[in-house]
Design a protein around this motif. Sequence first.
Motif, mmCIF file in Angstrom:
data_model
loop_
_atom_site.group_PDB
_atom_site.id
_atom_site.type_symbol
_atom_site.label_atom_id
_atom_site.label_comp_id
_atom_site.label_asym_id
_atom_site.label_seq_id
_atom_site.Cartn_x
_atom_site.Cartn_y
_atom_site.Cartn_z
ATOM 1 N N THR A 23 47.465 -4.129 -22.223
ATOM 2 C CA THR A 23 47.378 -4.591 -20.628
ATOM 3 C C THR A 23 48.146 -3.688 -19.838
ATOM 4 O O THR A 23 47.780 -3.578 -18.600
ATOM 5 C CB THR A 23 48.494 -5.865 -20.765
ATOM 6 O OG1 THR A 23 48.107 -6.965 -21.450
ATOM 7 C CG2 THR A 23 48.771 -6.547 -19.388
ATOM 8 N N THR A 27 45.756 -2.780 -16.524
ATOM 9 C CA THR A 27 46.152 -3.326 -15.501
ATOM 10 C C THR A 27 46.652 -2.328 -14.404
ATOM 11 O O THR A 27 47.244 -1.289 -14.473
ATOM 12 C CB THR A 27 47.489 -4.121 -15.772
ATOM 13 O OG1 THR A 27 47.272 -5.155 -16.615
ATOM 14 C CG2 THR A 27 47.772 -4.871 -14.409
ATOM 15 N N PHE A 164 50.775 -16.114 -15.321
ATOM 16 C CA PHE A 164 50.287 -14.544 -14.796
ATOM 17 C C PHE A 164 48.983 -14.429 -15.706
ATOM 18 O O PHE A 164 48.655 -14.005 -16.808
ATOM 19 C CB PHE A 164 51.013 -13.506 -15.484
ATOM 20 C CG PHE A 164 52.460 -13.225 -14.665
ATOM 21 C CD1 PHE A 164 52.589 -14.384 -13.904
ATOM 22 C CD2 PHE A 164 53.240 -12.357 -14.641
ATOM 23 C CE1 PHE A 164 53.979 -14.342 -12.958
ATOM 24 C CE2 PHE A 164 54.501 -12.077 -13.930
ATOM 25 C CZ PHE A 164 54.758 -13.339 -13.214
ATOM 26 N N ARG A 172 50.777 -14.257 -23.226
ATOM 27 C CA ARG A 172 51.231 -14.770 -21.816
ATOM 28 C C ARG A 172 52.290 -15.939 -22.393
ATOM 29 O O ARG A 172 53.025 -16.342 -21.329
ATOM 30 C CB ARG A 172 49.971 -15.484 -21.292
ATOM 31 C CG ARG A 172 50.119 -16.067 -19.731
ATOM 32 C CD ARG A 172 48.790 -16.250 -19.302
ATOM 33 N NE ARG A 172 48.209 -17.308 -19.820
ATOM 34 C CZ ARG A 172 46.867 -17.049 -20.523
ATOM 35 N NH1 ARG A 172 46.596 -15.675 -20.222
ATOM 36 N NH2 ARG A 172 46.316 -17.887 -21.079
ATOM 37 N N TYR A 216 49.123 -9.865 -11.064
ATOM 38 C CA TYR A 216 50.379 -10.074 -11.772
ATOM 39 C C TYR A 216 51.170 -10.185 -10.581
ATOM 40 O O TYR A 216 52.120 -11.091 -10.757
ATOM 41 C CB TYR A 216 50.803 -8.747 -12.356
ATOM 42 C CG TYR A 216 51.917 -8.507 -13.325
ATOM 43 C CD1 TYR A 216 51.691 -9.022 -14.629
ATOM 44 C CD2 TYR A 216 52.997 -7.934 -12.860
ATOM 45 C CE1 TYR A 216 52.723 -9.119 -15.452
ATOM 46 C CE2 TYR A 216 54.053 -7.991 -14.036
ATOM 47 C CZ TYR A 216 53.952 -8.380 -15.204
ATOM 48 O OH TYR A 216 54.862 -8.292 -15.912
#
Length: 240
Positions: A23, A27, A164, A172, A216
Amino acid sequence: MHAPFWLTTALLFPVLLYQGKRTRRVTPRLPEATGDCAGQYGEGEPVFRLLVLGESTAAGVGVENHAQGLASQLALQLHQRTGLCIGWSTFGVNGIRLGALLDALGSADLPPADAVLLSMGVNDTTGFTPRFRFRRQLIQLRETLATRYQAPITLLSVPPMDKFSALPAPLRQVMGWRARQLDRVYQVLAARKPEDFRYLGYPTVSDPALLARDGYHPSDKGYRAIAQALAEQDWGLLLP
């Protein structure tokens, strides 16, 4: 003790570690907002001054300019609702935890304020800050600010990280579980020490239109939606 949480985390650790690293890699890392970190809405001297402290939301991550961020948008909402001159300022650092924020505030030149809003918890959630340490640091924060700001610190609830969209399952869900544990620290402190803290629930920002492109952080619409919800709370302002 929260044995079920730690047992679940231990069992899922290899998966959580992989998902966390991936992530972070995929991201987009958005910058902090630019522009003035303070302003006002209305003419003349502000009758109410708001100071927002914290992590990425206080730093305006997700928008280009601080005028689009949480402090400014909340001040705007309060001004529009009351017609009063409302001042705002913000002090935030992206990625910071509460302990590091305490250190940063030691040398910060903070402005006068009638209300201090703390927006923290995401990085302490992902960093697994122990609850006892989180509570102790909150008390230290209050002691640090008490001589300058008389009103209780307003604790904006830890964001519901299970909402999120940038986080995959089960990461998550585990992060959401941990966020609720830290949020409970907020709630208990506010209930036991109302002279020092008050708690405000965090409006859920799950609509993709309210999130920045990283999935996010809030977008400009997201910050505006949060500000609208927070402005409905009691800030001690009387209509003229």
